[in-house]
Design a protein around this motif. Structure first.
Motif, PDB file in Angstrom:
ATOM      1  N   UNK A   1      38.338  33.313  47.180  1.00 38.42           N
ATOM      2  CA  UNK A   1      39.005  34.303  47.135  1.00 38.42           C
ATOM      3  C   UNK A   1      40.258  33.972  46.147  1.00 38.42           C
ATOM      4  N   UNK A   2      40.346  34.649  45.243  1.00 40.95           N
ATOM      5  CA  UNK A   2      41.549  34.754  44.242  1.00 40.95           C
ATOM      6  C   UNK A   2      42.325  35.934  44.077  1.00 40.95           C
TER       7      UNK A   2
ATOM      8  N   UNK B   1      35.697  36.611  46.191  1.00 44.38           N
ATOM      9  CA  UNK B   1      36.798  37.953  46.380  1.00 44.38           C
ATOM     10  C   UNK B   1      37.812  37.855  45.489  1.00 44.38           C
ATOM     11  N   UNK B   2      38.136  38.906  44.817  1.00 45.37           N
ATOM     12  CA  UNK B   2      39.235  39.073  44.001  1.00 45.37           C
ATOM     13  C   UNK B   2      40.220  40.114  44.563  1.00 45.37           C
ATOM     14  N   UNK B   3      41.507  39.752  44.581  1.00 46.27           N
ATOM     15  CA  UNK B   3      42.375  40.673  45.077  1.00 46.27           C
ATOM     16  C   UNK B   3      43.491  40.910  44.131  1.00 46.27           C
ATOM     17  N   UNK B   4      44.196  42.096  44.038  1.00 44.92           N
ATOM     18  CA  UNK B   4      45.024  42.269  43.262  1.00 44.92           C
ATOM     19  C   UNK B   4      46.061  43.607  43.867  1.00 44.92           C
ATOM     20  N   UNK B   5      47.100  44.002  43.406  1.00 49.18           N
ATOM     21  CA  UNK B   5      47.993  44.752  43.471  1.00 49.18           C
ATOM     22  C   UNK B   5      48.139  45.772  42.357  1.00 49.18           C
ATOM     23  N   UNK B   6      47.551  46.896  42.326  1.00 50.44           N
ATOM     24  CA  UNK B   6      47.458  47.582  40.886  1.00 50.44           C
ATOM     25  C   UNK B   6      48.742  48.712  40.970  1.00 50.44           C
TER      26      UNK B   6
ATOM     27  N   UNK C   1      34.911  36.409  37.527  1.00 55.99           N
ATOM     28  CA  UNK C   1      34.812  37.677  38.040  1.00 55.99           C
ATOM     29  C   UNK C   1      35.983  38.481  37.371  1.00 55.99           C
ATOM     30  N   UNK C   2      35.640  39.467  36.940  1.00 57.17           N
ATOM     31  CA  UNK C   2      36.731  40.250  35.887  1.00 57.17           C
ATOM     32  C   UNK C   2      36.664  41.555  36.880  1.00 57.17           C
ATOM     33  N   UNK C   3      37.967  42.105  36.882  1.00 58.63           N
ATOM     34  CA  UNK C   3      38.568  43.267  37.604  1.00 58.63           C
ATOM     35  C   UNK C   3      39.101  44.209  36.540  1.00 58.63           C
ATOM     36  N   UNK C   4      38.659  45.520  36.372  1.00 65.01           N
ATOM     37  CA  UNK C   4      39.304  46.474  35.275  1.00 65.01           C
ATOM     38  C   UNK C   4      39.459  47.612  36.061  1.00 65.01           C
ATOM     39  N   UNK C   5      40.668  47.920  36.724  1.00 65.46           N
ATOM     40  CA  UNK C   5      40.785  49.086  37.264  1.00 65.46           C
ATOM     41  C   UNK C   5      40.932  50.362  36.587  1.00 65.46           C
ATOM     42  N   UNK C   6      40.990  50.417  35.500  1.00 64.48           N
ATOM     43  CA  UNK C   6      40.840  51.448  34.490  1.00 64.48           C
ATOM     44  C   UNK C   6      39.425  52.421  34.798  1.00 64.48           C
TER      45      UNK C   6
END
Length: 162
Positions: A47-48, A156-161, A126-131
Motif C-alpha cells: 500500500x502506498x 493499494x493506493x490511497x489518497x485524499x482528494x 499504479x496511477x490514480x486519476x480522480x477526474x
C-alpha cells in the motif's frame, strides 16, 4: 480514586499514541520478503499513500516486485478496482499495455502475461486519476495480479482528494 482516574487517562493517552505511531509507519521504504506456494518474492509495499491531491491531478505509485525464488514466475491477470485507476508493468524494458477494470480492457490486454526469471524485478506503476470518476475525501483503489495463475497480489493506493 483520583490515582485510578489519572492512571486510566495516562494509559489511554499512551495507547492512542502507540496506535498513531504504528499506523503512520511509512510503508514506502519497507521491502517485504514473502514465501508462498508459488515461490519467494520481495514486494516493495502492498500500500502506498499518494497524499492530498486535487481532482484534476493524477499521481502514480511505483511498486517493485522481485522474484527471489529459483524458478521463473509468471505474472498475469492485471486489473484495477475502478476506471479511474490504471496499471502499467515494466520488465526488462518491455512495457505492458495500460490495465484497467476488466470491462474496459480488450481480450489481448486481459491475456497479457510475462515470465519473471529468478532475480528479475518488475516495476508496477499504479496511477490514480480522480477526474475520470470524481470523488472527494479519502479514497483507496487497488490493482491486482496473479503469480503463476494462482496467488493473487493486491497493490493499494490511497489518497485524499480535495
Amino acid at each position: 480514586m483520583t490515582k485510578f482516574v489519572l492512571s486510566v487517562i495516562a494509559f489511554s493517552i499512551a495507547a492512542i499514541l502507540a496506535i498513531y505511531f504504528i499506523g503512520s509507519k511509512n510503508t514506502k521504504e519497507n521491502t517485504t520478503s514473502i514465501e508462498s506456494p508459488v515461490g519467494t518474492y520481495e514486494l516493495s509495499s502492498e500500500k502506498m499513500d499518494l497524499g492530498e491531491m486535487t481532482v484534476d491531478v493524477k499521481k502514480t505509485a511505483n511498486f517493485t516486485f522481485k522474484n527471489t525464488s529459483s524458478e521463473k514466475m509468471n505474472l498475469s491477470k492485471f486489473e484495477t478496482s475502478c476506471n479511474c485507476t490504471m496499471t502499467e508493468v515494466k520488465i526488462n524494458g518491455d512495457t505492458s499495455p495500460m490495465f484497467n477494470m476488466p470491462a474496459h480492457m480488450s481480450s489481448a490486454e486481459k491475456a497479457w502475461n510475462r515470465d519473471l526469471a529468478p532475480g528479475e524485478t518488475a516495476e508496477i506503476n499504479v496511477t490514480y486519476e480522480p477526474a475520470l470518476m470524481p470523488v472527494y475525501g479519502p479514497i483507496e483503489r487497488y490493482s491486482t495480479f496473479k503469480i503463476n495463475n494462482f496467488k493473487e497480489i493486491r497493490l493499494t493506493v490511497a489518497a485524499t482528494v480535495k
